[in-house]
Design a protein around this motif. Structure first.
Motif, PDB file in Angstrom:
ATOM      1  N   UNK A 107    -131.606 -80.986 -49.861  1.00 39.62           N
ATOM      2  CA  UNK A 107    -131.648 -79.528 -49.810  1.00 39.62           C
ATOM      3  C   UNK A 107    -133.075 -79.003 -49.938  1.00 39.62           C
ATOM      4  N   UNK A 108    -133.874 -79.709 -50.729  1.00 41.87           N
ATOM      5  CA  UNK A 108    -135.243 -79.196 -50.924  1.00 41.87           C
ATOM      6  C   UNK A 108    -136.023 -79.237 -49.621  1.00 41.87           C
ATOM      7  N   UNK A 157    -130.499 -69.983 -50.429  1.00 44.83           N
ATOM      8  CA  UNK A 157    -131.837 -69.421 -50.351  1.00 44.83           C
ATOM      9  C   UNK A 157    -132.508 -69.589 -48.992  1.00 44.83           C
ATOM     10  N   UNK A 205    -135.241 -76.336 -47.615  1.00 48.77           N
ATOM     11  CA  UNK A 205    -135.907 -75.140 -48.123  1.00 48.77           C
ATOM     12  C   UNK A 205    -137.379 -75.116 -47.718  1.00 48.77           C
ATOM     13  N   UNK A 206    -137.985 -76.297 -47.690  1.00 49.36           N
ATOM     14  CA  UNK A 206    -139.381 -76.348 -47.272  1.00 49.36           C
ATOM     15  C   UNK A 206    -139.509 -75.910 -45.819  1.00 49.36           C
ATOM     16  N   UNK A 212    -123.050 -83.238 -46.148  1.00 56.15           N
ATOM     17  CA  UNK A 212    -122.270 -83.928 -47.169  1.00 56.15           C
ATOM     18  C   UNK A 212    -123.083 -83.839 -48.439  1.00 56.15           C
ATOM     19  N   UNK A 232    -116.208 -90.613 -47.048  1.00 51.85           N
ATOM     20  CA  UNK A 232    -117.067 -89.744 -47.826  1.00 51.85           C
ATOM     21  C   UNK A 232    -116.875 -90.009 -49.319  1.00 51.85           C
ATOM     22  N   UNK A 288    -139.756 -79.440 -52.849  1.00 55.34           N
ATOM     23  CA  UNK A 288    -140.105 -78.029 -52.861  1.00 55.34           C
ATOM     24  C   UNK A 288    -141.227 -77.809 -53.860  1.00 55.34           C
ATOM     25  N   UNK A 323    -130.084 -75.323 -59.653  1.00 51.91           N
ATOM     26  CA  UNK A 323    -128.918 -75.662 -58.842  1.00 51.91           C
ATOM     27  C   UNK A 323    -129.059 -77.029 -58.189  1.00 51.91           C
ATOM     28  N   UNK A 324    -130.270 -77.378 -57.785  1.00 54.66           N
ATOM     29  CA  UNK A 324    -130.445 -78.638 -57.054  1.00 54.66           C
ATOM     30  C   UNK A 324    -130.846 -79.776 -57.980  1.00 54.66           C
ATOM     31  N   UNK A 365    -125.967 -74.284 -52.625  1.00 52.48           N
ATOM     32  CA  UNK A 365    -127.282 -74.921 -52.585  1.00 52.48           C
ATOM     33  C   UNK A 365    -128.141 -74.361 -51.458  1.00 52.48           C
ATOM     34  N   UNK A 424    -125.990 -85.172 -48.560  1.00 54.09           N
ATOM     35  CA  UNK A 424    -127.274 -84.880 -47.923  1.00 54.09           C
ATOM     36  C   UNK A 424    -126.988 -84.132 -46.631  1.00 54.09           C
ATOM     37  N   UNK A 471    -129.347 -66.546 -45.481  1.00 54.44           N
ATOM     38  CA  UNK A 471    -129.423 -65.172 -45.996  1.00 54.44           C
ATOM     39  C   UNK A 471    -129.224 -64.165 -44.866  1.00 54.44           C
TER      40      UNK A 471
END
Lengths: 360, 352, 245
Positions: free
Chosen positions: A240-241, A273, A244-245, A205, B196, B40, B73-74, A270, A207, A278
């Protein structure tokens, strides 16, 4: 996580059970065993009418009995689960069950249950208020606990004692153990760092919700859950970060997250990456993963192993054959190739890397 | 001429410009800092280089495309959203306080937010999504303002007590109505969509969300600012304003519409966020006084900085993200109690 | 300038005024006297346009500047802010005061002799000062008619004198038509050209000061013995009550 023998309660139940039952199945002798509360359950004869307050009760009993004649009622949430999964095709009679025994969750609707005149009621033990109203009107309740693999093994045993079909419980448990043992051999030499990093995501959602610590042993599949920590919490909500981590090689979606598909990940700007996105390595668990309590849940480990480490299975038999064999053994039914495609969610997974080659 | 010049150059004016300039600087600096926050790993300098790259393309990037995406983007849309929403909610609060002649009013305790939430929820149930949801949120926001005004005005006078109570009543009504809608909603499709929508957060703001937020906040805020002199007059009381010749019905309707628009946009994209419109105008008033020509811009700047600060805390304080509305409540409700106590102790319960 | 024709007003099912008729000409100064609760404020509200008649009418030609009885600002506006709001009719809907508006505001503040209080918070002023500021605000609207609801009732004699002198000056220099209510009949003597004695919702006396503002009329108006007294240096009169049962 590896099962090392039975826990003491199970051992106790096994002791009494085998002492009181004759070797032949379906004996009419009186049965005594302990349920997951440690309460002594006495049955003069196998029950003819069983009400289950949760979806997996009928599933386990069907696997033990080979038929659903004993089941007379189940809770409403079960309907959503049966309808949206392979069980609708496998055991269509479940859809006709009386679904009024509980409201939204597991809280019993005592009057509706009494009308069904059950011999026993299956209910969770984690909240005493779920069982009190039932025993208060004189109903016999068999309590099931949750949510470790040991508990799931014991569901089969409890159902076996309840119905007198202990032999069926043993057969299925042996099949599970054999499958897990085979997987352990395949990955015996794999060090932890060499296992494939995965994330199990069940909600996107604003998050992202991942499963942090569950009962599934990913090492059986040569994988490890990157979100696992020592908090013991089942879920974690992250941004999202954080994804990615972690950057998993593979993302898997549990079967119960019916609205979530691999395409949702591929289309999300989002997440673009992430390696898993990918490389198009997002997969939806097949339908045998739908209920973690069901007898065929062990198939999830082999499926994930083949998806994460295909090289290790290049000379192994086809997964289709494993499936046919397992469903025959557990549900005593033959499944068609069409049904196998349905179970494996080929439609949702067809764009994901290598899936059609593996399971097409 | 001399008197007028003195008025123009008076201490208050100079002071206001100084405060506006200072706050603008703080805002830019703080936004620049906020964009470096996140899980990040990106070097601080690279973050700024990435942002600057959009203005003047760099020849040799010192960052990876992934890092650029994380920033652009984030992080960036979210920061811009926090700034806009903070400014919009602060302006809404200041305008409502002037309108109702009461420094305790905020869109959330006057029922607008709950009304907008209900409107959107009902539209999702009946239509599904898209612009009707926004329109319905807007309409119900205005409706709740009218009801509160009707309930709270007795013979043209509005006391603090009745205003607060009217807001409580309207909010409670709409929250019950939302519960009923949820009960009626199909649990597999509509109910999750509704839940939501109501729970929305700034967390995953993308650029199309940002456009919607900007459209919902910027034009109404400008309209409110244009009405700054009229709000001054209205804050003297309806009778006095009418006697002075102000077209009070037009002013009231326009402000109701503007505030509802802002609230609907905020609820639709980012969920229930309240109390910004109470805390910020209060602080702004102590800095530059109650003249809305000064109060509104300063409130906007302060509100933007405040909500960005709150959002930074929300996303970095704990592992799981805290909903922004909870933090603003934790701060705003005690502030509300303090202000209430102070105004009541000064002038008694019938303060008007 | 002002025409009240057969005015009747009912508020919350209670009749307040019945069939009031009078008119005020340009440049007149009308003093309204009457017991508490007789309807002075209601009559003024109808003229200003804040209350609606149940029947009849109260019309005026020309802009009205209104000074209410008690005024307290919720927010801490400065005196200048308050007076600037009097310019509402000259500043557009989406506009804001310009240099001219500031100049006019300052001019009237100075005229009321409260120009030095320009930057002080309005709520911190004394009652008299606040009245003068409110008059400055009303004047800033460049009205032709000034209506004041009991402008002197909360003031000491010194401040009363300032206000009355101001009204006289405004009438003399600007030809402003003025209507005000008061509990002090001598105000009528000092500054009014006409007087309205409101006995009850139906009965009233209206006319020139010389004709209507008599000790006898006042005594029956207030139900208290009132005498017209002369100052020792002759020429000026006042009214004084005699409280005796």
């Amino acid at each position: 996580m590896v099962d090392v023998g039975l826990r003491s309660r199970g051992r106790w139940a096994a002791a009494i059970g085998t002492a009181l039952l004759s070797a032949a199945p379906a004996a009419q002798a009186e049965v005594n065993f302990l349920d997951h509360r440690g309460k002594l359950i006495t049955l003069e004869a196998p029950p003819q009418r069983i009400v289950s307050m949760f979806a997996s009760g009928p599933l386990v009993h069907y696997a033990i009995d080979g038929h659903s004649d004993r089941i007379v009622g189940v809770n409403k949430k079960a309907q959503a689960m049966y309808e949206g999964s392979f069980y609708a095709q496998l055991i269509p009679e479940f859809l006709k069950l009386n679904m009024n025994v509980a409201g939204e969750g597991f809280a019993p609707n005592v009057e509706a249950i009494l009308e069904l005149k059950p011999d026993v009621v299956l209910q969770w033990v984690f909240d005493p208020k779920l069982i009190e109203p039932l025993e208060g009107v004189g109903l016999k309740v068999i309590g099931w606990d949750c949510c470790t693999n040991q508990h799931r093994r014991e569901y089969l045993q409890l159902a076996g004692y309840t119905t007198g079909r202990v032999d069926r419980a043993q057969t299925i448990l042996q099949k599970q153990d054999a499958s897990n043992e085979a997987l352990r051999k395949v990955f015996a030499d794999l060090k932890t760092e060499q296992t494939v990093g995965i994330l199990v995501v069940d909600e996107i959602k604003d998050s992202f919700r991942v499963i942090a610590n569950s009962s599934q042993d990913y090492s059986l599949s040569g994988a490890r859950n990157l979100a696992a920590d020592d908090t013991g919490e089942w879920w974690r909500t992250v941004d999202a970060e954080q994804l990615l981590v972690w950057n998993p090689a593979i993302i898997v979606i549990p079967a119960y997250a019916s609205e979530l598909k691999p395409a949702d990940f591929y289309g999300n700007a989002v997440l673009a990456n992430l390696d898993a996105v990918k490389n198009k390595r997002v997969y939806k668990f097949p339908h045998f993963n739908r209920s973690p309590d069901a007898a065929e849940i062990y198939l999830s480990d082999e499926w994930l192993a083949r998806v994460a480490n295909p090289a290790h299975f290049s000379s192994a038999g086809k997964f289709h054959d494993t499936l046919k064999e397992s469903y025959k053994l557990i549900y005593q039914k033959d499944i068609t190739d069409e049904q196998i495609r349905f179970i494996l969610e080929l439609e949702q997974n067809k764009d994901s890397a290598g899936y059609v080659d593996l399971f097409g | 001429m001399t008197h007028a010049t003195i008025a123009v150059l008076s201490g208050t004016r100079l002071r206001t410009w100084a405060i506006v300039a200072l706050l603008s600087v703080v805002l830019v600096v703080f936004a620049t800092y906020s964009i470096t926050l996140g899980r990040y790993d990106i070097a601080v300098v690279d973050v700024w280089r990435i942002v600057w790259d959009n203005v003047v393309p760099a020849e040799a990037p010192t960052w990876t495309p992934v890092q650029a995406d994380v920033v652009e983007v984030i992080r960036l849309p979210r920061i811009l959203a926090a700034l806009l929403i903070g400014a919009g909610l602060a302006i809404s609060g200041a305008a409502l306080q002037g309108l109702f002649r009461n420094p305790l009013v905020d869109p959330i305790n006057i029922g607008v937010t709950a009304g907008a939430g209900f409107g959107g929820t009902l539209a999702i149930l009946m239509v599904g999504g898209g612009y009707p949801v926004l329109a319905a949120a807007f309409a119900c926001g205005i409706g709740s303002l009218l009801v509160v005004r009707g309930l709270a005005s007795v013979k043209g006078r509005t006391s603090t007590l009745t205003l607060v109570l009217a807001g409580v009543i309207v909010t409670a009504f709409f929250e019950s109505a939302i519960s009923i809608v949820k009960l009626l909603a199909d649990p597999h499709q509509k109910l999750p969509a509704i839940t939501y929508w109501l729970m929305g957060s700034i967390a995953a703001t993308n650029y199309s969300d940002l456009v919607l937020i900007a459209v919902a906040i910027v034009p109404p805020s400008i309209v409110i600012f244009l009405l700054r002199y009229q709000i001054n007059i209205l804050s003297l009381g309806e009778d006095k304003a009418r006697a002075l010749g102000s077209p009070i019905e037009i002013v009231q309707w326009t402000i109701f519409a503007a505030v509802s628009f802002i609230s609907a946009g905020v609820v639709a994209t980012s969920g229930i966020i309240g109390w910004v419109g109470l805390v910020i105008p209060h602080v702004a008033r102590t800095l530059v006084g109650p003249d809305h020509g000064r109060l509104l811009p300063v409130s906007a700047l302060l509100g933007a900085i405040y909500l960005l600060l709150v959002d930074d805390i929300a996303r970095t304080a704990t592992v799981a993200e805290l909903p922004i509305g909870i933090i603003t409540s934790l701060i705003g409700v005690p502030v509300f109690a303090i202000i209430l106590r102070r105004t009541q102790s000064r002038s008694g319960w019938t303060h008007d | 300038m002002i025409d009240v024709a057969d005015l009747s007003v009912t508020l919350s099912d209670k009749p307040i005024l019945e069939n009031y008729s009078l008119s005020v000409g340009q440049g007149d100064v009308l003093a309204i006297l009457g017991a508490n609760g007789v309807g002075k404020t209601t009559l003024l509200n109808c003229i200003v346009g804040l209350a609606r008649p149940s029947s009849g009418s109260a019309t005026s030609r020309g802009r009205i500047g209104y000074v209410p009885q008690l005024f307290h600002s919720t927010f801490a506006f400065s005196v200048l802010d308050i007076v600037l709001m009097g310019r509402a009719r000259h500043v557009g809907l989406f506009g804001s005061p310009r240099r001219l508006d500031y100049e006019i505001a300052q001019k009237y503040l100075d005229q009321m002799k409260v120009g030095h209080l320009r930057d002080r918070p309005f709520n911190e002023l004394s009652g008299g000062q606040r009245q003068l500021v409110m008059i400055a605000q009303a004047l800033s609207s460049e009205c032709e008619i000034l209506i004041l609801d009991e402008p002197c009732s909360a003031l000491d004699y010194k401040n009363q004198s300032i206000v009355i002198d101001t009204l006289r000056a405004l009438n003399d220099s600007m030809g402003l038509t003025i209507v005000f209510s008061t509990h002090a009949p001598q105000h009528g003597l000092e500054v009014a050209s006409h007087v309205l004695l409101m006995k009850d919702r139906r009965r009233y006396d209206h006319g020139c000061v010389d004709d209507v503002l008599t000790a006898g009329n006042l005594s029956s108006l207030y139900d208290v013995a009132i005498a017209k007294a002369a100052f020792a240096d002759g020429g000026k009169f006042t009214f004084a009550p005699y409280f005796e049962r």
